[in-house]
Motif scaffolding. Structure first.
Motif, PDB file in Angstrom:
ATOM      1  N   ASP A 181       0.857  -1.183   0.000  1.00 26.08           N
ATOM      2  CA  ASP A 181       0.000   0.000   0.000  1.00 26.08           C
ATOM      3  C   ASP A 181       0.902   1.245   0.000  1.00 26.08           C
ATOM      4  O   ASP A 181       1.754   1.380   0.883  1.00 26.08           O
ATOM      5  CB  ASP A 181      -0.878  -0.036   1.254  1.00 26.08           C
ATOM      6  CG  ASP A 181      -1.650   1.241   1.444  1.00 26.08           C
ATOM      7  OD1 ASP A 181      -1.926   1.926   0.445  1.00 26.08           O
ATOM      8  OD2 ASP A 181      -1.953   1.583   2.604  1.00 26.08           O
ATOM      9  N   ALA A 184       1.047   3.062   3.228  1.00 27.33           N
ATOM     10  CA  ALA A 184       1.788   2.329   4.270  1.00 27.33           C
ATOM     11  C   ALA A 184       3.294   2.456   4.036  1.00 27.33           C
ATOM     12  O   ALA A 184       4.079   2.550   4.990  1.00 27.33           O
ATOM     13  CB  ALA A 184       1.362   0.858   4.273  1.00 27.33           C
ATOM     14  N   SER A 187       4.367   5.851   5.174  1.00 28.42           N
ATOM     15  CA  SER A 187       4.386   5.906   6.632  1.00 28.42           C
ATOM     16  C   SER A 187       5.605   5.163   7.196  1.00 28.42           C
ATOM     17  O   SER A 187       6.305   5.674   8.084  1.00 28.42           O
ATOM     18  CB  SER A 187       3.060   5.322   7.133  1.00 28.42           C
ATOM     19  OG  SER A 187       3.125   5.076   8.473  1.00 28.42           O
TER      20      SER A 187
END
Ligand SMILES: C[S@@+](CC[C@H](N)C(=O)[O-])C[C@H]1O[C@@H](n2cnc3c(N)ncnc32)[C@H](O)[C@@H]1O
Length: 224
Positions: A181, A184, A187
């Motif tokens: 993702d 993700a 992050s």
């Protein structure tokens, strides 16, 4: 000249069992179009971040290395888990890149330390390393990376492996691959000390999309 024997690990990994010709025919199939699009993206990555030292994680057969100008490049480091791919890379690019080309058989994870590079390209490898492990690798090597430019694939309606006559050759990859993702990855990379520089999307003929995400370490601890 005899190719150096890079095979140092006999433990099995599914990527070691995939013939380079099969991989490249699958990826360049008109329904897939990924080899051609990745070649184009590599050109964009090289143009966006001109660097005298370049690293490529998951270098495979060297797709895109032909776009590196030897006149303006001091060193190219290619990393891959499959020693046969590295041999093919050496055979294809030794004439143009000469002693600038360094090919290293390794399995990318947080324990690996790379040579310092201005630009590190990681196209379609994060899926096999995992976002968290890849970010841990990046954190451990932050002082050796100017810019890290990654490409991941979003599968949308398509399956992880595109449909071609060769698709069954990739069945074993299911045990080591995962969808990434982009949020993700952003992050995980932020937690690893990397700032996002931007994102581009490249639609493919089979409904998949390649997503390029570029990052720069927020704390520069070494001059590259
Ligand atoms: C989908 S191919 C991408 C090849 C190339 N980057 C391109 O974009 O055309 C994935 C490559 O990563 C390599 N690879 C997969 N997992 C790896 C790992 N954990 N460590 C090193 N190389 C890996 C494979 O052997 C293969 O060459």
């Amino acid at each position: 000249m005899t190719a150096p024997d890079r095979r140092r690990d006999t433990s099995e990994h599914p990527w070691r069992g995939i013939d380079l010709g099969v991989y490249e025919q699958h990826m360049s199939d008109a329904r897939v179009g990924q080899l051609q699009q990745l070649h184009h993206i590599t050109g964009e990555q090289l143009a966006a971040y001109p660097s005298r030292t370049i690293g490529v994680l998951g270098v495979a057969g060297g797709n895109g290395l032909d776009l590196i100008n030897p006149e303006t490049t001091d060193a190219v480091y290619g990393y891959d888990i499959n020693a046969d791919y590295l041999d093919a890379c050496e055979a294809l690019y030794h004439d143009t890149l000469g002693d600038r080309l360094h090919l290293i058989e390794t399995s990318i994870d947080r324990s690996v330390r790379i040579e310092p590079v201005g630009l590190l390209i990681a196209n379609l490898i994060v899926e096999y390393v995992g976002a968290e492990e890849f970010a841990a690798f990046a954190a451990a090597n932050a002082g050796s990376i100017g810019v890290l430019s990654c490409v991941i694939q979003r599968n949308d309606a398509a399956g992880f492996v595109s449909s071609t006559d060769y698709a069954s050759s990739f069945d074993a990859l299911a045990s080591v691959s995962s969808d990434i993702d982009p949020e993700a990855l952003d992050s995980a990379m932020s937690d690893a000390g990397f700032a996002a520089l931007g994102r581009c999307e490249y639609p493919l003929p089979n409904g998949k999309t390649l997503i390029r995400q570029d990052f720069r370490p927020t704390i520069v601890v070494a001059r590259l």
